[in-house]
Write a protein that holds these residues in place. Structure first.
Motif, PDB file in Angstrom:
ATOM      1  N   VAL A  28      -9.448  12.723 -13.252  1.00 54.39           N
ATOM      2  CA  VAL A  28      -9.174  11.600 -12.357  1.00 54.39           C
ATOM      3  C   VAL A  28      -8.437  10.487 -13.102  1.00 54.39           C
ATOM      4  N   GLU A  29      -8.827  10.256 -14.349  1.00 56.20           N
ATOM      5  CA  GLU A  29      -8.150   9.248 -15.170  1.00 56.20           C
ATOM      6  C   GLU A  29      -6.666   9.579 -15.303  1.00 56.20           C
ATOM      7  N   GLN A  30      -6.361  10.846 -15.537  1.00 59.88           N
ATOM      8  CA  GLN A  30      -4.964  11.253 -15.707  1.00 59.88           C
ATOM      9  C   GLN A  30      -4.177  11.095 -14.412  1.00 59.88           C
ATOM     10  N   LEU A  31      -4.791  11.427 -13.270  1.00 61.25           N
ATOM     11  CA  LEU A  31      -4.111  11.276 -11.985  1.00 61.25           C
ATOM     12  C   LEU A  31      -3.741   9.816 -11.722  1.00 61.25           C
ATOM     13  N   ILE A  32      -4.670   8.918 -12.001  1.00 60.80           N
ATOM     14  CA  ILE A  32      -4.418   7.488 -11.773  1.00 60.80           C
ATOM     15  C   ILE A  32      -3.395   6.958 -12.770  1.00 60.80           C
ATOM     16  N   LYS A  33      -3.510   7.408 -14.012  1.00 58.41           N
ATOM     17  CA  LYS A  33      -2.571   6.953 -15.042  1.00 58.41           C
ATOM     18  C   LYS A  33      -1.141   7.379 -14.695  1.00 58.41           C
ATOM     19  N   GLU A  34      -0.996   8.609 -14.213  1.00 56.81           N
ATOM     20  CA  GLU A  34       0.338   9.101 -13.825  1.00 56.81           C
ATOM     21  C   GLU A  34       0.890   8.302 -12.656  1.00 56.81           C
ATOM     22  N   GLU A  35       0.021   7.959 -11.707  1.00 59.56           N
ATOM     23  CA  GLU A  35       0.467   7.187 -10.548  1.00 59.56           C
ATOM     24  C   GLU A  35       0.913   5.789 -10.972  1.00 59.56           C
ATOM     25  N   LEU A  36       0.207   5.184 -11.916  1.00 57.36           N
ATOM     26  CA  LEU A  36       0.561   3.833 -12.384  1.00 57.36           C
ATOM     27  C   LEU A  36       1.950   3.809 -13.006  1.00 57.36           C
ATOM     28  N   THR A  37       2.357   4.911 -13.640  1.00 56.10           N
ATOM     29  CA  THR A  37       3.686   4.957 -14.247  1.00 56.10           C
ATOM     30  C   THR A  37       4.784   5.003 -13.191  1.00 56.10           C
ATOM     31  N   LYS A  38       4.426   5.395 -11.953  1.00 56.99           N
ATOM     32  CA  LYS A  38       5.410   5.491 -10.879  1.00 56.99           C
ATOM     33  C   LYS A  38       5.577   4.174 -10.128  1.00 56.99           C
ATOM     34  N   ILE A  39       4.624   3.274 -10.305  1.00 61.66           N
ATOM     35  CA  ILE A  39       4.653   2.006  -9.576  1.00 61.66           C
ATOM     36  C   ILE A  39       5.585   1.014 -10.266  1.00 61.66           C
ATOM     37  N   PRO A  84       0.807  -1.222   0.000  1.00 60.30           N
ATOM     38  CA  PRO A  84       0.000   0.000   0.000  1.00 60.30           C
ATOM     39  C   PRO A  84       0.841   1.274   0.000  1.00 60.30           C
ATOM     40  N   LYS A  85       0.258   2.318  -0.565  1.00 61.13           N
ATOM     41  CA  LYS A  85       0.859   3.647  -0.538  1.00 61.13           C
ATOM     42  C   LYS A  85      -0.278   4.638  -0.314  1.00 61.13           C
ATOM     43  N   ILE A  86      -0.277   5.272   0.850  1.00 63.46           N
ATOM     44  CA  ILE A  86      -1.356   6.205   1.183  1.00 63.46           C
ATOM     45  C   ILE A  86      -0.747   7.595   1.329  1.00 63.46           C
ATOM     46  N   GLU A  87      -0.975   8.446   0.334  1.00 62.47           N
ATOM     47  CA  GLU A  87      -0.399   9.792   0.366  1.00 62.47           C
ATOM     48  C   GLU A  87      -1.082  10.646   1.430  1.00 62.47           C
ATOM     49  N   THR A  88      -2.383  10.513   1.516  1.00 61.34           N
ATOM     50  CA  THR A  88      -3.175  11.228   2.519  1.00 61.34           C
ATOM     51  C   THR A  88      -4.352  10.343   2.899  1.00 61.34           C
ATOM     52  N   SER A  89      -4.644  10.232   4.188  1.00 57.83           N
ATOM     53  CA  SER A  89      -5.769   9.408   4.611  1.00 57.83           C
ATOM     54  C   SER A  89      -7.070   9.965   4.035  1.00 57.83           C
ATOM     55  N   PRO A  90      -7.972   9.100   3.586  1.00 55.25           N
ATOM     56  CA  PRO A  90      -9.260   9.563   3.066  1.00 55.25           C
ATOM     57  C   PRO A  90     -10.010  10.346   4.133  1.00 55.25           C
ATOM     58  N   PRO A  91     -10.734  11.384   3.751  1.00 53.47           N
ATOM     59  CA  PRO A  91     -11.469  12.192   4.737  1.00 53.47           C
ATOM     60  C   PRO A  91     -12.574  11.397   5.410  1.00 53.47           C
ATOM     61  N   PHE A  92     -12.955  11.827   6.600  1.00 52.48           N
ATOM     62  CA  PHE A  92     -14.047  11.178   7.321  1.00 52.48           C
ATOM     63  C   PHE A  92     -15.367  11.472   6.611  1.00 52.48           C
TER      64      PHE A  92
END
Length: 238
Positions: free
Chosen positions: A227-238, A61-69
């Motif tokens: 949102v698609e772009q944010l996830i796509k960018e993150e996948l390239t870092k994994i 897991p990688k959690i950049e920021t905990s999800p809000p309540f």
């Protein structure tokens, strides 16, 4: 359908011995909706964690920021059948998800999914999509978090598909934050080896929330692309 039944076999066995616990979960009345949902999701999380251990899946897991309540809409890419148990076991927040209506026919599984506030969609009925969105908005407004896979189908490790904009109405109409999730490696467990389950390492990155004020006045299409772009960018870092 056979693959779905095989996939949920452990869920059936585990759930059969916890049917009484499910009934008790419905009667819970705690201080908040989320606290109640944590109790209801306890057995599904145990199921998911045990299933992954049996198969030999290591979640990183990688959690950049905990999800809000409070209620949020989790938005994840959809790589394989094991996305759901992986996310149930690793996301630090209880949630339901959008599922095909056929799953309701599986004994115990369908009952538990109702307890988790999942929303069921009949893909054969186009008008049912609108009803599913309306139901999902109601669930979110009641304080229950949901997870969606905007690709609509599994990529099976062949690269992320374009996000469909319609499901983003869930966040826009309910006014809840969106929490993007990038998941990578689940297709190595099942899809790339047919029906033979294989051990694998799976990466799950939970990105910072996007709050309603950040997408106020934005079209669902533009929000989906963001949102698609944010996830796509993150996948390239994994």
């Amino acid at each position: 359908m056979f693959r779905t039944i095989l996939f949920y076999l452990y869920f059936f066995i585990r759930g059969a011995f916890s049917f009484i616990g499910r009934a008790k979960a419905k009667k819970l009345s705690l201080n908040s909706t989320e606290e109640t949902d944590w109790q209801k999701n306890k057995i599904p999380r145990q199921w998911a964690s045990t299933l992954l251990k049996i198969v030999g899946v290591k979640v990183i897991p990688k959690i950049e920021t905990s999800p809000p309540f409070g209620a949020v809409l989790f938005v994840a890419n959809h790589e394989g059948n094991f996305d759901i148990p992986t996310l149930i076991s690793s996301v630090p927040k209880p949630f339901g998800f959008i599922s095909k209506i056929e799953v309701l026919k599986i004994p115990v599984v369908g009952s538990w999914m109702k307890v988790m506030h999942c929303v069921f969609l009949d893909r054969k009925n186009r008008s049912d999509s609108t009803l599913a969105i309306e139901t999902g908005v109601k669930v979110l407004k009641e304080g229950h978090s949901l997870l969606i896979f905007p690709e609509g189908t599994r990529s099976k490790g062949a690269g992320m598909r374009a996000f469909k904009a319609g499901s983003f109405r869930l966040a826009m109409d309910s006014g809840v934050p969106i929490v993007p999730i990038a998941i990578k490696g689940t297709s190595n467990i099942m899809e790339k080896s047919g029906m033979i389950l294989q051990p694998a390492s799976v990466h799950v990155s939970i990105l910072p929330a996007i709050y309603p004020e950040e997408f106020a006045g934005v079209s669902s299409k533009d929000l989906a692309l963001r949102v698609e772009q944010l996830i796509k960018e993150e996948l390239t870092k994994i």
